[in-house]
Write a protein that holds these residues in place. Structure first.
Motif, mmCIF file in Angstrom:
data_model
loop_
_atom_site.group_PDB
_atom_site.id
_atom_site.type_symbol
_atom_site.label_atom_id
_atom_site.label_comp_id
_atom_site.label_asym_id
_atom_site.label_seq_id
_atom_site.Cartn_x
_atom_site.Cartn_y
_atom_site.Cartn_z
ATOM 1 N N ARG A 197 9.674 18.536 -3.075
ATOM 2 C CA ARG A 197 11.051 18.604 -2.595
ATOM 3 C C ARG A 197 11.622 17.193 -2.459
ATOM 4 O O ARG A 197 12.737 16.930 -2.905
ATOM 5 N N ILE A 198 10.818 16.298 -1.891
ATOM 6 C CA ILE A 198 11.267 14.910 -1.722
ATOM 7 C C ILE A 198 11.591 14.306 -3.083
ATOM 8 O O ILE A 198 12.639 13.695 -3.285
ATOM 9 N N ALA A 199 10.708 14.570 -4.047
ATOM 10 C CA ALA A 199 10.941 14.044 -5.400
ATOM 11 C C ALA A 199 12.296 14.543 -5.923
ATOM 12 O O ALA A 199 13.108 13.767 -6.419
ATOM 13 N N GLU A 200 12.554 15.846 -5.780
ATOM 14 C CA GLU A 200 13.842 16.402 -6.222
ATOM 15 C C GLU A 200 14.999 15.648 -5.588
ATOM 16 O O GLU A 200 15.941 15.224 -6.252
ATOM 17 N N ILE A 201 14.883 15.468 -4.262
ATOM 18 C CA ILE A 201 15.993 14.862 -3.525
ATOM 19 C C ILE A 201 16.169 13.407 -3.939
ATOM 20 O O ILE A 201 17.282 12.930 -4.155
ATOM 21 N N GLN A 202 15.049 12.726 -4.142
ATOM 22 C CA GLN A 202 15.151 11.322 -4.577
ATOM 23 C C GLN A 202 15.813 11.236 -5.946
ATOM 24 O O GLN A 202 16.550 10.308 -6.240
ATOM 25 N N ALA A 203 15.567 12.282 -6.763
ATOM 26 C CA ALA A 203 16.111 12.247 -8.130
ATOM 27 C C ALA A 203 17.573 12.684 -8.172
ATOM 28 O O ALA A 203 18.249 12.505 -9.179
ATOM 29 N N HIS A 204 18.078 13.241 -7.071
ATOM 30 C CA HIS A 204 19.440 13.793 -7.091
ATOM 31 C C HIS A 204 20.476 12.659 -7.189
ATOM 32 O O HIS A 204 20.463 11.738 -6.382
ATOM 33 N N ALA A 206 23.546 12.480 -6.478
ATOM 34 C CA ALA A 206 24.555 12.356 -5.421
ATOM 35 C C ALA A 206 23.966 11.882 -4.096
ATOM 36 O O ALA A 206 24.697 11.681 -3.132
ATOM 37 N N ILE A 207 22.646 11.737 -4.052
ATOM 38 C CA ILE A 207 22.013 11.368 -2.780
ATOM 39 C C ILE A 207 21.492 9.930 -2.819
ATOM 40 O O ILE A 207 20.688 9.579 -3.688
ATOM 41 N N ARG A 208 21.988 9.113 -1.915
ATOM 42 C CA ARG A 208 21.474 7.737 -1.771
ATOM 43 C C ARG A 208 20.557 7.689 -0.568
ATOM 44 O O ARG A 208 20.924 8.141 0.510
ATOM 45 N N ILE A 209 19.363 7.160 -0.762
ATOM 46 C CA ILE A 209 18.379 7.157 0.317
ATOM 47 C C ILE A 209 18.154 5.736 0.825
ATOM 48 O O ILE A 209 17.963 4.805 0.046
ATOM 49 N N PHE A 210 18.239 5.588 2.147
ATOM 50 C CA PHE A 210 17.918 4.308 2.782
ATOM 51 C C PHE A 210 16.688 4.514 3.660
ATOM 52 O O PHE A 210 16.766 5.199 4.674
ATOM 53 N N THR A 211 15.544 3.938 3.268
ATOM 54 C CA THR A 211 14.369 4.028 4.156
ATOM 55 C C THR A 211 14.249 2.731 4.937
ATOM 56 O O THR A 211 14.910 1.727 4.616
ATOM 57 N N SER A 212 13.375 2.735 5.951
ATOM 58 C CA SER A 212 13.272 1.621 6.904
ATOM 59 C C SER A 212 14.676 1.168 7.296
ATOM 60 O O SER A 212 14.968 -0.022 7.294
ATOM 61 N N ALA A 213 15.503 2.134 7.590
ATOM 62 C CA ALA A 213 16.906 1.812 7.855
ATOM 63 C C ALA A 213 17.363 2.448 9.159
ATOM 64 O O ALA A 213 16.713 3.362 9.677
ATOM 65 N N ARG A 214 18.458 1.933 9.707
ATOM 66 C CA ARG A 214 19.051 2.538 10.898
ATOM 67 C C ARG A 214 20.560 2.409 10.825
ATOM 68 O O ARG A 214 21.087 1.611 10.048
ATOM 69 N N VAL A 215 21.227 3.229 11.616
ATOM 70 C CA VAL A 215 22.681 3.120 11.704
ATOM 71 C C VAL A 215 22.996 2.069 12.757
ATOM 72 O O VAL A 215 22.727 2.283 13.941
ATOM 73 N N ARG A 216 23.530 0.946 12.338
ATOM 74 C CA ARG A 216 23.778 -0.120 13.312
ATOM 75 C C ARG A 216 25.061 0.147 14.073
ATOM 76 O O ARG A 216 25.190 -0.171 15.245
#
Lengths: 748, 376, 416
Positions: A197-204, A206-216
């Motif tokens: 599922r993660i692979a699918e989402i990473q490949a999508h 329209a989805i931008r993924i930010f890891t080791s991230a936070r909303v400042r």
């Protein structure tokens, strides 16, 4: 509003019970552009007559003297931008609830019509702002719920920004091999396919993924939030339309359960730690690395305990069964024992429970674990178990099924803490400083728990409900938080099992998408979904008292440095609580304002003292109290004819000036009827009823100063289904007022 | 005071093999205890026993009279919401306990595993008889015969069975003491053993408790017939000794002779009883419980004794008209004597032993709790 | 992938169906919402209060019906069922049969008809407890707010209501209508029905008037119920002094429903409070196997456990039989004390479980599990929500339905 039409209905007994002719001549006084009567106004013919009159006389507003606004809504729906409709409930509030052909009944109808006309005259057509806004959905948290929320929003055609604080996606479920059965036969473990599922989402795309991230930082409003996302690479500022917070839950800190041996022996582990062992495929006793012969699971470790987590974490029974099944599969010789208070396996999970039980190496007993002793080899002390009052059981490994704590932060508390700190620094008096310091000590533990870092006057995070879960009406409207456009999902919102958290992500994502669409149309979201009205602040007269910014349940208003409210219209839920709070009466909605209601009060007749007919104003919540009134009328219950009902959006929108005006006009009493308040409140705006009570408490001494008995103003809680209480409440109040005698302010 | 829990996986394994596997499914709802009319209100079963079985707490089960108070009516099994079959589980537990109480224990195990050991259990006694007759030079068959006395003298039969009976009594005594001690560990008893034994005996004679069974009520009649069949057979054997050595009556007795009638009546009761029970089992597994080797070996043995007995009697009658050769008759007779011996010997080790243990358990229960144990 | 230009079909207008329809419509999608009854609200509207807040369902339903009225994208068709369905490119074509509109939307709910109606029928809204005129308003907050005629109950040639109606809203000759609709994705939310207590004779079900189902107690406690909200013994109309709740009546039982119905524990805790509030002296006992109050519902368990007159007893009731004094005798082992009790009660409430209602889904050939709960067929754009999918409470059903709406929109590709 100039060109008004008055349409009276003669159906449903109105014609027989009332002298409609007299009513017509009364309304003539205010010279309406159109006046007509129809035998059945809601019939297609009646509705047509309204449409024609509106077109021919190009009317701006129509006053319908017929039935309650709660019925025949679809029949009487006209484009609010073209024709504002005001409905006067002559049927429910007059003829069905009062004796026919009587002076008082007629007077009541007259007053209601006059009041309606006045209100309509004050109304302006709504001018919604429409705008093309940021379609993106910001999802905070990359666990089960967050991932599915991202997939959902993307599936619904919106770009997604997924922010995960750790280095990888998947959360707790990312570190498990199996999952509970999600379908028939419900008896077998299922492989955990989250990685795919993660692979699918990473490949999508329209989805931008930010890891080791936070909303400042997060500022703005639905449709146009500004989010600052901080990653290792730096800070990126993005425009988003709505937010899903799916920050999940963390296991309860087992070190707070010393009696269960955690920390004392390495052979006492949490279910989370056992999960790691099973995931790595090595079930080992930490002290000597040997395969344990007997593993004892301790349920409700920290949950269902007033000293720890008073609630049930809902997931632990399932997790334990899953882990037992995995052990039975991978280590058939290991004996597994589970000590529970109540096995909680709702629905088809019961089948899995039975399947796990059937394994020869799985033992269960109800009981309380008093203590876990020893270091290498452990002894579990059982109390009140099904096997005896006081027993001990040897174990090689003890697993604490610890409960879950939502990863939320109490925005209100954090804000209160900040304010208190500020006051400690520059306090005007020592007593003030001490009070502030007390508050700081109380709330100290909240520091550094910001997640969304909202630049809101009311604090940086979602306000919480009991036990730190940030939803509002968790029965009927589980996704409603108190920050418009920000929706909670998954274990953050309520304790739940992973499969449910996945579904929850989809639900929250849909709410986010809805909010973006509504914002684009300039419409309100729940509970006044589709309401185009926006509040208007006449800031020239603002005194920076901050009541509105403090009291808005939805954090709509910010403040500038002077404390002047800054409206974020698209955060507004149109409840009018700010309007009720404002002492300067500078906040109003096009069709609902302090002035409009005040003039309705002025429009009502106030009998002279000698007439011995008290006049009573009843301000009733339109969500619960008014429906109860309608229901009472439908059952033909009768009540005091001196009462004039004014529906309000929420008791919280009641401005004290209305009460002051009424009393100074010589009205004998004012009664407010609204929803239940408190923890189990039934207020759809969460705090409205609460605030009304507080405000009313404050004016009691003012009344005494005016030489008025405090009994003349009353507030009553009424639930939607309590229509039977209506006559008793209204007649009872009328009786009190008769005992008090006429208002001393009459005729002034 | 705290006691240590000692779950035994080997006991659980044995139970599993003996048809008690379903104990694991029990989630302790206690439906079983509330529908069982045999269970005393003060100590209802089988809910507790199910948990002990699930955990393999052999010691608790060994000292618990309830295990023996259960008549396997299967009211519990019929209502169990998890299909954990308490009736079967307790039956399996009883099997293991019989094995465990047996003296010497290896014999208990031997009979307990009749599923595999039955050829030995049946074969040895028959071989024993053949050997015995051979040694006594009695295998030579006369041309014709009118009584088995001519083939195998009575003294020889009694010379074998009386000591065997003595042995059975002796080992039963040992096993009985073992159970009695185990039960006693549970709590104090009051009153005299024999004072309580009498009412219990009558209770058993009338199968009073069995009458409370709902689901498998028909088992009562079968069991009752079997019970009285055995009693009758025993009495007849006694009478025969008197007939031969005191009254000196000529053998064989005529069919009309009271002793003979009693004997045949007993055989008939046994036949009917066994018939009903077998029929029950075949009819509906859920209501009557599953059959294990432990039950069926005993059932088969009883069946064999009855059938062979009848066949042997017929053979003699027919032999008179020369329709059956003495050789065949002798063969049948030896086989009959063999299975009877096998039955005698297996009494303390087979399902039959529950006659002893249940009696003791009921007596214990009455002595431990003086009032008549029924629903309060 | 179903065609986004086609409306979403939602079958069943209980809390799940209403939620799915509204959430989809408020996201900009046209929706057709079908309901087999004459009014929306399904089972929840028949409950007195929700757990754990003990608030009236009509409160949230008020908001939902407002949402339905204000939202031009939702079309609600009541007294309607799907009778046929065939796949078409991008969705399916369904045939919807609507019962005869004996009372049409000219009805103003003025009540003129009801007052002259000579025929009485069992009150289906109150689960056949009590009688009502053949033409009546189903309940106080019925939506659509329109009267309902039980046509077969009409005496021959009777036209009393027709003549009484000032608005020509009644047509005794109305015929059923059929309509074919082309829809994209479908959400099936047909809910549940209670497990019949008649199947539990050993617990007195269907054998004694004072042995009732939990759903019946909801009506007895509701102001709009047959007793005006007073909880009374059906046998003699007297207030109960000892009330017993029998948990898992049919649920968690391979002889009945093998699954746990998920709400019965909380329902009984809630109902124990109904009784306690009306009769503080009444002795209340709840006989359970496990007390299942997940999440914050635990508060309700804590609250009820603290009530003096309420006893929570671990042990499933084995038998309920009438006793000499006209009361009922419950046989149960109190597992904690290890003794078998013969408890007496004058009102016994069987906490019966939920049976999925997929007879309606069947025209849409919904996949079902062994117990009849529906399974999604995303590839067919067919999703199941609420208790038709799994036993769950209202809050979970709402979550479920919102998720199902989202999945349906995604399956159809979005255009809002």
């Amino acid at each position: 509003m100039e060109r008004l039409g008055v349409f009276l209905c003669a159906g449903c007994g109105l014609g027989d019970a009332l002298d409609l002719g007299a009513l017509e001549s009364v309304t003539q006084e205010s010279k309406p552009a159109h006046l007509s009567r129809h035998p059945c106004l809601c019939s297609p013919e009646g509705v047509e007559s309204i449409r024609q009159a509106a077109e021919q006389g190009n009317l701006e507003g129509a006053l319908l003297g017929a039935c309650s606004h709660r019925v025949k809504q679809q029949e009487f729906r006209f484009d609010p931008a073209k024709l504002v409709v005001e409905r006067v409930s002559l049927r429910e509030q007059v003829v069905w609830s009062h004796p026919a052909q009587q002076e008082d009944t007629q007077q009541l109808a007259e007053d209601l019509l006059k009041m309606g006309l006045t209100k309509l005259a004050k109304a302006k057509p709504a001018a919604p702002i429409t705008d093309t806004l940021a379609p993106a959905v910001l999802v905070v948290g990359g666990g089960q719920a967050g991932l599915e929320a991202a997939a959902a929003a993307a599936g619904l055609g919106h770009p997604v920004l997924l922010v995960e604080k750790s280095g990888s996606l998947g959360g707790h479920l990312g570190r498990t091999r199996d999952r509970l059965p999600q379908g028939p036969s419900y008896e077998e473990l299922e492989p955990n396919r989250l990685a795919d599922r993660i692979a699918e989402i990473q490949a999508h795309p329209a989805i931008r993924i930010f890891t080791s991230a936070r909303v400042r930082a997060l500022r703005g409003q639905p449709g146009r939030f500004q989010a600052e996302i901080e990653t290792l690479k730096g800070v990126e500022s993005v425009e988003v339309g709505a937010v899903v917070q799916a920050t999940g839950a963390r296991p309860y800190d087992a070190r707070r359960l010393p009696h269960l041996g955690y920390g004392a022996s390495p052979n006492v582990v949490t279910s989370e730690e056992l999960e790691t062992m099973l995931f790595a495929g090595s079930l080992r006793r930490p002290t000597d690395g040997k395969l344990p012969e007997r593993v004892v699971f301790v349920q409700c470790a920290g949950s269902r305990d007033p000293n720890h987590l008073p609630y049930c974490s809902a997931d632990c029974c399932g997790v334990t069964l899953r882990q037992m099944a995995a052990i039975h599969r991978d280590y058939p010789r290991v004996e597994t024992v589970t000590v529970y208070r109540d096995m909680r396996t709702p629905g088809q999970l019961e089948r899995f429970y039975a399947a796990v039980q059937s394994h020869a190496a799985s033992l269960f007993t109800r009981g309380e674990v008093e203590a876990v002793e020893g270091n290498g080899h452990l002894t579990v002390r059982l109390r009140d178990s099904l096997l005896g009052p006081s027993l001990s059981l040897d174990a090689d490994l003890v697993v604490l099924a610890v409960g879950m704590v939502p990863n939320s932060a109490d925005g209100e508390a954090i804000r209160a803490l900040r304010d208190a700190r500020r006051r400690v620094e520059k306090a005007e008096s020592e007593t003030q400083r001490q009070e502030a310091q007390k508050l700081v000590d109380q709330l100290g533990h909240h520091q550094g728990t910001e997640i969304l870092n909202l630049e809101y006057r009311q604090g940086p995070d979602l306000p919480l409900l009991r036990y730190g879960f940030p939803d509002s009406h968790f029965i009927c409207f589980p996704y409603e938080t108190r920050r418009t456009g920000i929706y909670a999902a998954g274990a953050l919102r309520a304790p739940m099992e992973a499969g449910q958290a996945a579904e929850d992500g989809w639900g929250a994502a849909l709410k986010a998408v809805q909010c973006i669409n509504a914002a684009a149309r300039g419409e309100a979201v729940h509970p006044r979904a589709g309401d185009p009205e926006l509040p208007d602040f006449f800031l020239q007269r603002c005194t920076q008292c901050k009541r509105c910014t403090e009291e808005c349940p939805f954090g709509t208003l910010n403040e500038d440095e002077k404390g002047t409210p800054q409206l974020n219209a698209l955060r507004c839920r149109r409840c009018g609580i700010c309007m009720g709070a404002c002492p300067e009466r500078i906040i109003s909605f096009p069709a609902y304002s302090v002035d409009a209601v005040a003039s309705m009060i002025r429009a009502m007749s106030v009998p002279e003292e000698f007439e011995e007919k008290p006049r009573i104003l009843a301000l009733m919540c339109e969500n619960d109290a008014l429906p109860a009134l309608d229901a009472a009328a439908e059952k033909r219950r009768q009540w005091n004819p001196w009462v004039r009902v004014v529906p309000v959006r929420c008791l919280g929108s009641v401005n004290l000036v209305w009460i002051a005006d009424s009393l100074s006009r010589g009205l004998d009493g004012v009664i407010l009827i609204g929803c239940k308040r408190g923890d189990d409140n039934q207020c759809h705006y969460v705090r409205g009823s609460e605030l009304a009570h507080t405000r009313l408490g404050n004016i009691q001494e003012t009344l005494t100063r005016l030489a008025l008995e405090p009994e003349r103003v009353k507030i009553v809680e009424l639930a939607h289904d309590e229509s039977e209480r209506i006559p008793e409440i209204l007649d009872g109040f009328a009786a009190t007022l008769e005992d008090l005698g006429p208002s001393p302010l009459k005729g002034f | 005071m705290t006691t240590a829990l000692l779950p035994s996986s080997s006991f659980r394994k044995a139970l599993l093999e003996r048809g008690g596997a379903t104990a694991g499914k029990c989630y302790q709802c206690a439906t079983c205890s509330s529908v069982c009319d045999l269970a005393p209100a003060a100590a209802p079963f089988p809910r507790r026993q199910m948990l002990w079985a699930q955990w393999g707490l052999a010691d608790r089960l060994a000292g618990d009279p309830s295990v023996w108070l259960c008549h396997q009516c299967n009211d519990c099994t019929a209502r169990c919401p998890r299909d954990a079959r308490p009736g079967d589980v307790l039956q399996a537990v009883r099997g293991l306990l019989v094995e465990d109480l047996a003296f010497p224990r290896f014999l208990g195990r031997l009979v307990g595993n009749a599923g595999t050991t039955w050829p030995l259990l049946l074969g040895l006694p028959i071989l024993f008889w053949i050997a015995l007759l051979a040694a006594a030079g009695l295998l030579s068959v006369p041309q014709s015969f009118h009584a088995y006395e001519q083939l195998v003298p009575h003294w020889l039969i009694y010379a074998v069975y009386l000591p065997v009976a003595g042995y059975v009594a002796a080992v039963s005594w040992v096993s009985g003491r073992r159970l009695w001690r185990a039960l006693g560990a549970g709590g104090p008893r009051s009153g005299s053993f024999f004072g309580q034994l009498m009412p219990v005996a009558t209770e058993i004679a009338t199968h009073k408790r069995f009458a409370k069974c709902g689901t498998a009520a028909s088992r009562r009649s079968g069991h009752l017939a079997l019970f009285w069949g055995f009693v009758g057979a025993a009495v007849t054997s006694g009478l025969l000794i008197i007939a031969i050595y005191i009254q000196g009556l000529p053998m064989p007795l005529p069919l009309a002779h009271p002793y003979k009638i009693l004997g045949n009546l007993s055989a008939l009761l046994l036949l009917v009883g066994a018939g009903i029970l077998v029929a029950n089992r075949l009819r509906d597994g859920k209501r009557t419980g599953v059959s294990t080797a432990f039950d069926s070996y005993f059932a088969w043995l009883v069946g064999l004794v009855i059938v062979s007995g009848i066949v042997v009697e017929l053979a003699r009658l027919l032999a008179g008209d020369g329709m059956v050769s003495p050789a065949v008759a002798l063969g049948l007779y030896v086989a009959h004597l063999g299975v009877v011996l096998a039955l005698f010997l297996s009494f303390p080790y087979s399902k039959f032993a529950h006659l002893l243990y249940r009696t003791l358990a009921i007596v214990h229960q009455r002595m431990a709790d003086r009032k008549e144990p029924t629903a309060a | 992938m179903s065609d986004p230009s086609l409306p979403l079909l939602v079958v069943g207008a209980g809390i799940s169906g209403i939620t799915a329809a509204l959430e989809a419509a408020e996201a900009g999608r046209p929706v057709v919402l079908l309901e087999k009854e004459a009014f929306v609200g399904g089972r929840v509207i028949k409950s007195h209060h929700y757990f754990p807040k003990l608030c009236p369902p009509s409160c949230g339903m008020e908001i939902n019906t407002r949402r339905l009225e204000r939202n031009p994208r939702v079309r609600v068709i009541t007294q309607a069922e799907v009778v046929a369905s065939r796949p078409i490119p991008g969705g399916r074509e369904v045939t919807v049969r609507q019962a005869p509109a004996y009372v049409n939307d000219r009805c103003t709910a003025c009540g003129a008809c009801s007052s002259v109606c000579p025929a009485k029928v069992d009150d289906s809204f109150n689960l056949e407890m009590g009688q009502v005129p053949a033409i009546r308003l189903a309940h106080a907050n019925a939506w659509p707010h329109r009267y309902l005629l039980d046509r077969p109950a009409c005496p021959p040639e009777c036209r009393a209501c027709v003549e009484a109606c000032p608005h020509q809203a009644i047509d005794l000759a109305a015929r059923p209508t059929e309509e074919t609709l082309q829809v994209g994705a479908t959400v099936v939310a047909t809910g549940w029905r209670p497990y019949p207590i008649a199947k539990l004779p050993e617990l007195g079900g269907g054998r004694h008037p004072d042995v009732i189902a939990n759903v019946q107690l909801e009506r007895l406690a509701a102001p709009g119920g047959p007793t005006g909200g007073k909880i009374l013994r059906p046998s003699n109309g007297q207030p109960p002094r000892r009330v017993a709740f029998v948990q898992c009546a049919g649920s968690r039982d391979v002889n009945h429903l093998p699954y746990c119905s998920a709400v019965c524990c909380l329902a009984s805790l809630k109902q124990a409070l109904y009784v306690h509030e009306q009769y503080p002296e009444a002795e209340i006992a709840i006989y359970y196997i496990d007390r299942r109050a997940p999440g914050r519902n635990e508060d309700l368990l804590t609250r009820v456990a603290a009530v003096q007159s309420v006893r929570l007893v671990k042990g499933k009731v084995g038998r309920v039989e009438p006793s000499a004094d006209g009361a009922l005798l419950l046989t149960v082992e109190d597992v904690e004390s290890g003794r078998r009790l013969e408890a007496s009660a004058d009102l016994v409430v069987l906490a019966t479980g939920m049976v999925p209602n997929l007879d309606h889904g069947s025209a849409l050939d919904v996949k079902r599990d062994a117990d009849g709960f529906g399974r999604d067929s995303v590839e067919l754009g067919l999703l199941v929500a609420g208790v038709a999918r799994r036993p769950e409470d209202v809050a979970s059903s709402v979550r479920d339905a919102t998720g199902a709406a989202a999945r349906a929109l995604a399956a159809a590709g979005r255009r809002a």
